[in-house]
Design an enzyme around this catalytic site. Structure first.
Site, short mmCIF file in Angstrom:
data_model
loop_
_atom_site.label_atom_id
_atom_site.label_comp_id
_atom_site.label_asym_id
_atom_site.label_seq_id
_atom_site.Cartn_x
_atom_site.Cartn_y
_atom_site.Cartn_z
N SER A 104 0.77 -1.22 0.00
CA SER A 104 0.00 0.00 0.00
C SER A 104 0.81 1.28 0.00
CB SER A 104 -0.95 -0.01 1.17
OG SER A 104 -1.76 -1.14 1.07
N LYS A 137 -1.28 -3.70 -3.59
CA LYS A 137 -2.48 -3.20 -2.93
C LYS A 137 -2.60 -1.71 -3.24
CE LYS A 137 -2.94 -4.74 1.02
NZ LYS A 137 -2.47 -5.03 2.39
#
Length: 395
Positions: free
Chosen positions: A310, A335
């Site tokens: 992320s 992600k």
């Protein structure tokens, strides 16, 4: 860059509590986050997490109606919203009650309840301990990095989603508190054992700095395990205080993410302004920019692996696409969806996927991850040091 408003990361992360550690429940395997400029509305605070689609199949109005009508069906607002989200097809849509959301906010400040370990999944489906928090319950029990985590409270971990494992480590309901117990199956060198641990309230140290070699040509190793509040500033300060022409090794392995604003602040330590990432919210394109004045000349190598997620992937992609760093290691997790939380009744917060972010070069991260410039299996740190030396940094 002021405080972030968008975040990236799976529900486990929030249930778990603080980004890179599966601190016995850490945020389920990865908290990455996103952020918007302060001129965005402060509530609801958008969050980002991976999703299979670029927009949520349900909207806030539907969730609010479901929550409002919950009592008539004999359900809580949380139950009603969870049922709607689970049927929606939004892979990472999630619902949190007031206590869970408060716990997550504390995690972003570097405080969480857990056993103090982070985990990663290997290619054969096993779960290994990636890092142990010094002084935490796992450390006191003798659990070490690279131990195999075989079970949590009797549930086998092999083949199960890391987010599920983290949720079990974290506990649920009354178990999700300091002093509650969790039983771990651990294996080392083929020898299995059982550890009975009690969760504790812990404080993380998301950024650590140490020198390799001797000044003025030493290497400064900056290890960032999560992007909690203040982490970006700590990285910037470490870069500014690095001696002479020392090169920087930025280690983002097993970094499950955190606040995207902190990742942008970290990017600002190495860039003189410019684009860090773009993202869309219901199709509307927006962008994140670095602050001016970063160190653009000091040699930089970034270490990544499959546990880099992320917000950490956002930072990696920015430094790679901007030609600012050489990346070394193994492909990252992948992600990159943006979610937006909405506050419903009774303090319930629901998050729905609204878009995805892209690197400065236009690459999508969701489901793909980032492939480093130099793919290395074992000995990644040593290879990174060699690369840094070739760039003119390090001893």
């Amino acid at each position: 860059m002021q405080g972030p408003l968008y975040r990236y990361g799976p529900r486990g992360l929030r249930r778990g509590a603080a980004l890179s550690l599966v601190f016995a429940g850490v945020l389920a395997t990865g908290a990455a986050t996103g952020s918007l400029p302060r001129d965005e509305p402060a509530r609801p605070r958008p969050t980002a997490r991976p999703s299979a689609s670029s927009s949520a199949p349900v909207d806030r109005q539907e969730l609010a109606a479901a929550a409002a009508g919950a009592a008539a069906d004999g359900k809580s607002a949380t139950q009603a919203a969870e049922e709607l989200v689970s049927r929606s097809g939004d892979r990472w849509g999630a619902v949190y009650d007031e206590r869970e959301y408060e716990e997550f906010e504390q995690a972003l400040d570097g405080s969480y309840t857990g056993v103090g370990l982070s985990a990663r999944r290997t290619a054969d489906g096993r779960v290994r301990v990636a890092r142990v928090e010094p002084g935490g319950p796992a450390d006191r029990a003798g659990i070490r990095a690279d131990d195999v985590l075989t079970s949590v409270d009797g549930t086998r971990t092999r083949g199960r989603p890391v987010a599920e494992i983290v949720a079990r480590l974290r506990g649920d309901g009354t178990d999700e508190k300091a002093g509650s117990s969790v039983v771990l199956g651990v294996e080392r060198d083929g020898r299995a054992r059982t550890e009975f641990l009690r969760r504790a309230r812990l404080t993380t140290e998301p950024v650590t700095v140490r020198r390799l070699g001797t000044a003025p040509t030493s290497t400064v190793l900056i290890k960032a395990t999560a992007f909690t509040r203040g982490a970006g500033g700590e990285i910037r300060d470490a870069v500014r205080s690095a001696p002479g022409d020392a090169g920087i090794l930025l280690d983002l392995r097993a970094n499950s993410g955190g606040l995207v604003g902190e990742a942008v602040a970290a990017a600002s330590a190495f860039l003189d302004g410019g684009l860090v990432a773009t993202y869309d919210v219901h199709g509307e394109q927006r962008a994140l920019y670095a602050d001016a004045g970063g160190d653009t000349t000091r040699p930089l190598v970034v270490l990544v692996d499959g546990g880099t997620m992320s917000a950490a992937e956002l930072l990696t992609g920015a430094l790679q696409d901007r030609g600012r760093a050489v990346t070394v290691g193994s492909p990252t997790f992948g992600k990159g969806a943006v979610q937006m939380p909405s506050e419903l009744s009774d303090g319930v917060v629901a998050e729905l996927t609204v878009g995805q972010y892209r690197t400065p070069g236009g690459r999508g991260v969701e489901g793909r991850g980032i492939t480093p410039d130099l793919v290395v299996g074992t000995g990644a740190l040593e290879r990174a040091e060699t690369v840094l030396s070739g760039l003119g940094g390090g001893s």
